[in-house]
Design an enzyme around this catalytic site. Structure first.
Site, mmCIF file in Angstrom:
data_model
loop_
_atom_site.group_PDB
_atom_site.id
_atom_site.type_symbol
_atom_site.label_atom_id
_atom_site.label_comp_id
_atom_site.label_asym_id
_atom_site.label_seq_id
_atom_site.Cartn_x
_atom_site.Cartn_y
_atom_site.Cartn_z
ATOM 1 N N ARG A 130 31.860 54.434 36.639
ATOM 2 C CA ARG A 130 30.640 53.609 36.668
ATOM 3 C C ARG A 130 29.589 54.143 35.699
ATOM 4 O O ARG A 130 28.879 53.375 35.052
ATOM 5 C CB ARG A 130 30.032 53.599 38.063
ATOM 6 C CG ARG A 130 30.754 52.764 39.066
ATOM 7 C CD ARG A 130 30.025 52.853 40.378
ATOM 8 N NE ARG A 130 28.698 52.272 40.242
ATOM 9 C CZ ARG A 130 28.427 51.011 40.441
ATOM 10 N NH1 ARG A 130 29.377 50.196 40.818
ATOM 11 N NH2 ARG A 130 27.222 50.548 40.275
ATOM 12 N N TYR A 239 42.795 54.858 40.163
ATOM 13 C CA TYR A 239 43.139 54.444 38.791
ATOM 14 C C TYR A 239 42.562 55.457 37.800
ATOM 15 O O TYR A 239 41.623 56.203 38.115
ATOM 16 C CB TYR A 239 42.626 53.035 38.493
ATOM 17 C CG TYR A 239 41.230 52.733 38.979
ATOM 18 C CD1 TYR A 239 40.114 53.181 38.293
ATOM 19 C CD2 TYR A 239 41.029 51.993 40.143
ATOM 20 C CE1 TYR A 239 38.833 52.898 38.734
ATOM 21 C CE2 TYR A 239 39.753 51.699 40.601
ATOM 22 C CZ TYR A 239 38.661 52.158 39.881
ATOM 23 O OH TYR A 239 37.391 51.881 40.335
ATOM 24 N N ASP A 316 23.840 41.839 43.019
ATOM 25 C CA ASP A 316 23.896 42.117 44.460
ATOM 26 C C ASP A 316 22.666 41.600 45.202
ATOM 27 O O ASP A 316 22.740 41.305 46.392
ATOM 28 C CB ASP A 316 24.015 43.631 44.700
ATOM 29 C CG ASP A 316 25.447 44.126 44.583
ATOM 30 O OD1 ASP A 316 26.322 43.338 44.168
ATOM 31 O OD2 ASP A 316 25.693 45.303 44.897
HETATM 32 C C1 LIG Z 1 32.931 51.108 47.016
HETATM 33 C C2 LIG Z 1 32.548 50.077 46.008
HETATM 34 C C3 LIG Z 1 33.416 49.792 44.967
HETATM 35 C C4 LIG Z 1 33.059 48.835 44.030
HETATM 36 N N1 LIG Z 1 33.962 48.560 43.050
HETATM 37 C C5 LIG Z 1 33.674 47.564 42.171
HETATM 38 C C6 LIG Z 1 34.614 47.211 41.162
HETATM 39 O O1 LIG Z 1 35.700 47.794 41.054
HETATM 40 N N2 LIG Z 1 34.295 46.201 40.301
HETATM 41 C C7 LIG Z 1 33.085 45.551 40.381
HETATM 42 O O2 LIG Z 1 32.841 44.649 39.562
HETATM 43 N N3 LIG Z 1 32.163 45.873 41.328
HETATM 44 C C8 LIG Z 1 32.425 46.856 42.221
HETATM 45 N N4 LIG Z 1 31.524 47.182 43.175
HETATM 46 C C9 LIG Z 1 30.252 46.431 43.246
HETATM 47 C C10 LIG Z 1 29.239 46.854 42.206
HETATM 48 O O3 LIG Z 1 29.019 48.242 42.247
HETATM 49 C C11 LIG Z 1 27.907 46.138 42.460
HETATM 50 O O4 LIG Z 1 28.168 44.783 42.700
HETATM 51 C C12 LIG Z 1 27.006 46.249 41.238
HETATM 52 O O5 LIG Z 1 26.632 47.590 41.024
HETATM 53 C C13 LIG Z 1 25.734 45.409 41.426
HETATM 54 O O6 LIG Z 1 24.889 45.570 40.325
HETATM 55 P P1 LIG Z 1 23.373 45.192 40.448
HETATM 56 O O7 LIG Z 1 22.781 45.443 39.090
HETATM 57 O O8 LIG Z 1 23.225 43.856 41.054
HETATM 58 O O9 LIG Z 1 22.757 46.213 41.518
HETATM 59 P P2 LIG Z 1 22.649 47.800 41.460
HETATM 60 O O10 LIG Z 1 23.747 48.378 40.659
HETATM 61 O O11 LIG Z 1 22.476 48.235 42.864
HETATM 62 O O12 LIG Z 1 21.294 48.060 40.655
HETATM 63 C C14 LIG Z 1 20.026 47.807 41.212
HETATM 64 C C15 LIG Z 1 18.989 48.554 40.384
HETATM 65 O O13 LIG Z 1 17.683 48.161 40.816
HETATM 66 C C16 LIG Z 1 16.875 49.318 40.970
HETATM 67 N N5 LIG Z 1 15.839 48.988 41.966
HETATM 68 C C17 LIG Z 1 16.022 48.741 43.286
HETATM 69 N N6 LIG Z 1 14.840 48.449 43.867
HETATM 70 C C18 LIG Z 1 13.895 48.520 42.898
HETATM 71 C C19 LIG Z 1 12.478 48.323 42.881
HETATM 72 N N7 LIG Z 1 11.784 48.013 43.988
HETATM 73 N N8 LIG Z 1 11.819 48.453 41.702
HETATM 74 C C20 LIG Z 1 12.492 48.776 40.562
HETATM 75 N N9 LIG Z 1 13.828 48.970 40.522
HETATM 76 C C21 LIG Z 1 14.521 48.842 41.676
HETATM 77 C C22 LIG Z 1 17.851 50.403 41.431
HETATM 78 O O14 LIG Z 1 17.336 51.701 41.207
HETATM 79 C C23 LIG Z 1 19.068 50.069 40.570
HETATM 80 O O15 LIG Z 1 19.024 50.702 39.319
HETATM 81 C C24 LIG Z 1 31.820 48.145 44.122
HETATM 82 C C25 LIG Z 1 30.937 48.446 45.153
HETATM 83 C C26 LIG Z 1 31.310 49.402 46.106
HETATM 84 C C27 LIG Z 1 30.371 49.680 47.240
#
Ligand SMILES: Cc1cc2nc3c(=O)[nH]c(=O)nc-3n(C[C@H](O)[C@H](O)[C@H](O)COP(=O)(O)OP(=O)(O)OC[C@H]3O[C@@H](n4cnc5c(N)ncnc54)[C@H](O)[C@@H]3O)c2cc1C
Length: 414
Positions: A130, A239, A316
């Site tokens: 990641r 993997y 997410d």
């Molecule tokens: C065990 C596991 C395995 C996974 N494997 C996979 C996989 O193989 N393939 C895949 O595609 N996905 C996988 N995922 C899912 C994937 O990790 C998430 O869907 C993805 O990281 C979501 O990205 P995002 O940018 O929406 O949120 P996040 O990655 O959670 O990023 C959110 C960001 O917002 C910031 N933030 C939060 N609140 C605030 C605030 N109030 N002010 C300013 N900044 C803030 C945080 O610090 C963070 O940097 C997996 C998840 C898990 C739990």
């Protein structure tokens, strides 16, 4: 960053719906969150010629997480965003998806990845650490003049004044833009404050994650594959990452004790107690990591829309998914290119652009989330149902098993 007086003068009257058209051409789109979804959104906007400002609460990005699978629907977007070339030397490129019974060790299916899936969908299937994915996105973001990045900015309050959105942080700073795309993760404050979402629901399972050197891999099960081992009590996925030098392992089991963040350290016993009946080489693999961190798995009730005025949710924050289809991060990449194209197509009307983005994405995300939940049930089947699953996997031609996911991997932006 703006001071208070600049902020006030930038905020137009709430009742003037056209005033957004008179904003300076350089007013950025605000992107809240510098995770996978937020950084990809900023890059997708830049590709459309739209300036953005990414607001991230962390003061610095530390390496975190373990592995992430990137199906062709994700690597295609990474190529479009100029990220794939940075990630490529660090990515694992498995030839097969090898499914096994965790207790007997027997092969259930060897499904094709490698060249087969790349030719079928016009983009490869990769696996990566990641931090390598995040690092590749960040390197592109830092090189892109249309993107600015503000760290140590934890959003606390959002004002959508009709023509401008202003985000205030916990230190009293404010940032204004033409629209706000909130990619602030599953614990999204934006979702909680601005949308009628329900509470998070614990899925009753946690994922323990670890990374080991490839040289620690038991020789009998070392192969260039994504391997998944199924049992009623737990399943294991592993993997190669870091260009084959390391192996990422995920161990998912029922867990009565959910943790609040995604990096709680857990003892070796959390894994090995559950794995006592597993096949010997798998047990040896699970004995190797010195450190496991767990992430409790949560779900959120679906929203009817992810857009409200000039604010939209992404990744997410909009549609968290259980990881059993490995699509959470990839869905965020898909969202990113769709929201950017929608804003580019309606430059004078961000609110309708965000509403169109939500409408375009809802069905797709809902289907992926449902399929991931279903996969989780199938992985942990017991007794006669597990026997039926195993028989089906053994008897079905591997390419046919894989082609069931054409709708996932074959996704294209339009
Ligand atoms: C065990 C596991 C395995 C996974 N494997 C996979 C996989 O193989 N393939 C895949 O595609 N996905 C996988 N995922 C899912 C994937 O990790 C998430 O869907 C993805 O990281 C979501 O990205 P995002 O940018 O929406 O949120 P996040 O990655 O959670 O990023 C959110 C960001 O917002 C910031 N933030 C939060 N609140 C605030 C605030 N109030 N002010 C300013 N900044 C803030 C945080 O610090 C963070 O940097 C997996 C998840 C898990 C739990």
């Amino acid at each position: 960053m703006t001071n208070d007086s600049e902020e006030r003068s930038a905020v137009p009257p709430a009742n003037n719906r056209d005033v957004g058209n008179r904003l300076p051409r350089t007013a950025p789109v605000l992107v809240l969150g510098g995770g996978i979804g937020g950084l990809a959104t900023a890059l997708a906007l830049a590709r459309q010629g739209i300036a953005s400002r990414v607001l991230e609460r962390r003061a610095e990005f530390e390496p975190e997480g373990a592995g992430i699978q990137l199906g062709p629907n994700g690597t295609r977007i990474l190529a479009e965003l100029g990220v794939a070339e940075k990630l490529e030397p660090l990515a694992g490129k498995p030839d097969t998806l090898h499914a096994r019974d965790a207790v007997s060790g027997a092969t259930l299916a060897r499904m094709p990845l490698g060249r087969w899936i790349a030719e079928r969908h016009g983009a490869p299937y990769w696996v990566a650490h990641r931090s390598d994915l995040h690092g590749a996105l960040l390197a592109r973001v830092r090189a892109e003049p249309l993107i600015s990045l503000e760290l140590d900015f934890e959003a606390r309050r959002i004002d959508d004044a009709g023509g401008t959105v202003t985000v205030h942080d916990v230190q009293g700073r404010g940032e204004s833009g033409t629209a706000l795309i909130a990619a602030d993760g599953i614990r999204s404050r934006t979702r909680e404050d601005q949308f009628d979402g329900g509470p998070m629901r614990y899925a009753g399972k946690s994922a323990a994650r670890a990374v080991i050197p490839a040289s620690d891999m038991p020789a009998e099960i070392a192969e260039n594959a994504t391997q998944i081992w199924l049992s009623p009590r737990a399943h294991v996925v592993h993997y190669p990452v870091r260009g084959g030098r390391e192996v990422a392992i995920v161990f998912v089991r029922r867990d009565p004790l959910p943790s609040d963040d995604w990096s709680t350290e857990v003892s070796q016993g959390f894994v090995t107690d559950t794995a006592r009946t597993f096949a010997e080489p798998l047990r040896r693999l699970l004995d190797r990591p010195g450190l496991w961190r767990k992430w409790a798995l949560y779900e959120l009730p679906p929203l009817a829309t992810w857009a409200k005025g000039r604010i939209a949710l992404l990744g997410d924050a909009a549609h968290p998914t259980l990881p059993f289809l490995a699509q959470g991060g990839v869905l965020a990449l898909e969202d990113a290119v769709v929201v950017a194209a929608s804003l580019a197509a309606r430059p004078q009307d961000p609110a309708s652009a965000l509403s169109a983005y939500s409408a375009a994405r809802l069905d797709r995300a809902t289907r992926v989330v449902a399929e991931a939940r279903r996969n989780g049930r199938i992985y942990h089947l017991d007794g006669v149902m597990a026997m039926a699953r195993n028989a089906t996997m053994k008897l079905t031609p591997p390419a046919l098993l894989m082609s069931r996911y054409d709708w996932v991997y074959g996704w294209r932006a339009s």
